[in-house]
Design a protein around this motif. Sequence first.
Motif, PDB file in Angstrom:
ATOM      1  N   PRO A  41       0.847  -1.200   0.000  1.00 49.80           N
ATOM      2  CA  PRO A  41       0.000   0.000   0.000  1.00 49.80           C
ATOM      3  C   PRO A  41       0.881   1.248   0.000  1.00 49.80           C
ATOM      4  O   PRO A  41       1.998   1.244   0.507  1.00 49.80           O
ATOM      5  N   PRO A  42       0.391   2.327  -0.570  1.00 45.95           N
ATOM      6  CA  PRO A  42       1.188   3.560  -0.584  1.00 45.95           C
ATOM      7  C   PRO A  42       1.429   4.050   0.844  1.00 45.95           C
ATOM      8  O   PRO A  42       0.539   3.999   1.694  1.00 45.95           O
ATOM      9  N   VAL A  43       2.649   4.477   1.064  1.00 41.44           N
ATOM     10  CA  VAL A  43       3.026   4.931   2.397  1.00 41.44           C
ATOM     11  C   VAL A  43       2.748   6.416   2.510  1.00 41.44           C
ATOM     12  O   VAL A  43       3.224   7.213   1.703  1.00 41.44           O
ATOM     13  N   GLU A  44       1.975   6.745   3.476  1.00 40.23           N
ATOM     14  CA  GLU A  44       1.675   8.151   3.718  1.00 40.23           C
ATOM     15  C   GLU A  44       2.685   8.701   4.702  1.00 40.23           C
ATOM     16  O   GLU A  44       2.948   8.090   5.738  1.00 40.23           O
ATOM     17  N   LYS A  45       3.225   9.826   4.378  1.00 40.07           N
ATOM     18  CA  LYS A  45       4.193  10.455   5.272  1.00 40.07           C
ATOM     19  C   LYS A  45       3.448  11.245   6.328  1.00 40.07           C
ATOM     20  O   LYS A  45       2.679  12.138   6.023  1.00 40.07           O
ATOM     21  N   VAL A  46       3.667  10.819   7.539  1.00 38.33           N
ATOM     22  CA  VAL A  46       3.054  11.502   8.668  1.00 38.33           C
ATOM     23  C   VAL A  46       4.118  12.393   9.286  1.00 38.33           C
ATOM     24  O   VAL A  46       5.147  11.919   9.749  1.00 38.33           O
ATOM     25  N   GLU A  47       3.886  13.670   9.228  1.00 39.39           N
ATOM     26  CA  GLU A  47       4.857  14.593   9.802  1.00 39.39           C
ATOM     27  C   GLU A  47       4.644  14.663  11.302  1.00 39.39           C
ATOM     28  O   GLU A  47       3.562  14.999  11.768  1.00 39.39           O
TER      29      GLU A  47
END
Length: 155
Positions: A41-47
């Motif tokens: 799954p696409p990795v979402e960047k969590v800031e």
Amino acid sequence: MKQKTTSRAYNRLFTLALFAFLAMGACKSKKKVVEQAPPPPPVEKVEEAPVAPPAPSAEEVAVEKLENLFQSVTNASSVPVANRMIDDSMSMFSNQNTPVLIVIHEERGIKDYDEPTTINKYLHYLKDTKKNLNFVSDVRLDGNGRVSEIELRRK
């Protein structure tokens, strides 16, 4: 005799066939696993919020101030400037006779100190020699946040 030869031939044939079957089966199963693996799954960047470094303790602040004071008195451009720095810095200490202990040797937790001196005498020593050969290893503060004892070590 013919039976033994024939049975050996069958055993070898059977063993080779079994080995070939297992080898081909293993190759197919690896291909299937590789082909059937779903894409990640696409990795979402969590800031993440930047974590602030912990605030320095009162002792750490005092050590930094003392190191800066010792260095500035040592590097003072003239004697009157050094004397002014010494006079201005006396508010950091509980009194002018605040003990300064210089560790000359430590073994198994037992410390040997040079002859104790006071902060006033030590600052004037730095002014006169223009050499800061020690660093602050321990500071004790009184109830008002002023330095009540300093322990130094050789650099």
